[in-house]
Design a protein around this motif. Structure first.
Motif, short mmCIF file in Angstrom:
data_model
loop_
_atom_site.label_atom_id
_atom_site.label_comp_id
_atom_site.label_asym_id
_atom_site.label_seq_id
_atom_site.Cartn_x
_atom_site.Cartn_y
_atom_site.Cartn_z
N GLU A 43 -0.09 4.06 8.79
CA GLU A 43 -0.02 2.69 8.31
C GLU A 43 1.40 2.14 8.32
O GLU A 43 1.60 0.93 8.26
CB GLU A 43 -0.59 2.58 6.89
N CYS A 44 2.39 3.01 8.38
CA CYS A 44 3.79 2.54 8.43
C CYS A 44 4.08 1.79 9.73
O CYS A 44 5.01 0.99 9.79
CB CYS A 44 4.75 3.71 8.28
N SER A 83 5.78 8.61 7.72
CA SER A 83 5.02 9.41 6.77
C SER A 83 3.51 9.25 6.98
O SER A 83 2.76 10.19 6.79
CB SER A 83 5.39 9.06 5.33
N ALA A 84 3.08 8.06 7.39
CA ALA A 84 1.65 7.78 7.59
C ALA A 84 1.48 6.76 8.71
O ALA A 84 2.39 5.96 8.97
CB ALA A 84 1.03 7.25 6.30
N THR A 137 0.81 -1.22 0.00
CA THR A 137 0.00 0.00 0.00
C THR A 137 0.85 1.27 0.00
O THR A 137 0.36 2.33 -0.34
CB THR A 137 -0.97 0.04 1.20
N HIS A 138 2.12 1.17 0.40
CA HIS A 138 3.06 2.31 0.40
C HIS A 138 4.36 1.86 -0.28
O HIS A 138 5.40 1.72 0.37
CB HIS A 138 3.35 2.79 1.82
N GLN A 197 8.08 8.57 0.61
CA GLN A 197 8.00 8.60 2.07
C GLN A 197 9.15 9.41 2.65
O GLN A 197 8.97 10.26 3.53
CB GLN A 197 8.04 7.18 2.66
#
Length: 125
Positions: free
Chosen positions: A69-70, A66-67, A12-13, A19
């Motif tokens: 979800e990381c 960065s998000a 997803t990333h 990032q």
């Protein structure tokens, strides 16, 4: 106090450079860590990059991602990582989500209140 950054390349990333750029624009990072984990199922605490970061992190340090979800691909995984970092006294920031330490404290208080309420209801039966 050290500022760390953690980049997690996932399905997803997938863009590591995006990032890194996003973090570098907003924060002065002293040490970078990275994991590539495209399956999405590994516990972050077991990934080599995060594990190394976790060993080095001390009270008063800051971790930038960065998000959200990381830190985890599911709510339980995210909360597990956040709780482990908070127990060490590490502040956690997300470029997209702001201060995750404050967010995490609120989530943990809410979950604790729900658990107490559940126990009270069970005891009243």
């Amino acid at each position: 106090m050290t500022t760390f950054a953690y980049v997690r390349v996932t399905a997803t990333h997938p863009n590591e450079d995006a990032q890194r750029d996003e973090i570098a624009v907003a924060h002065r990072v002293e040490r970078w860590f990275k994991d590539e984990e495209l399956g999405g199922s590994s516990c972050i605490l077991e990934l080599p990059g995060f594990s190394e970061l976790f060993k080095l992190a001390r009270k008063g340090d800051t971790l930038i991602v960065s998000a959200n979800e990381c830190l985890g691909s599911s709510v339980p995984a995210f909360l597990q990582a956040l709780e482990a970092l908070q127990k060490k006294g590490v502040q956690v920031m997300s470029v997209q989500g702001g201060d995750l330490s404050a967010f995490g404290r609120q989530v943990f208080r809410t979950l604790n209140s729900i658990a107490r309420l559940r126990d009270t209801v069970r005891g009243a039966r």
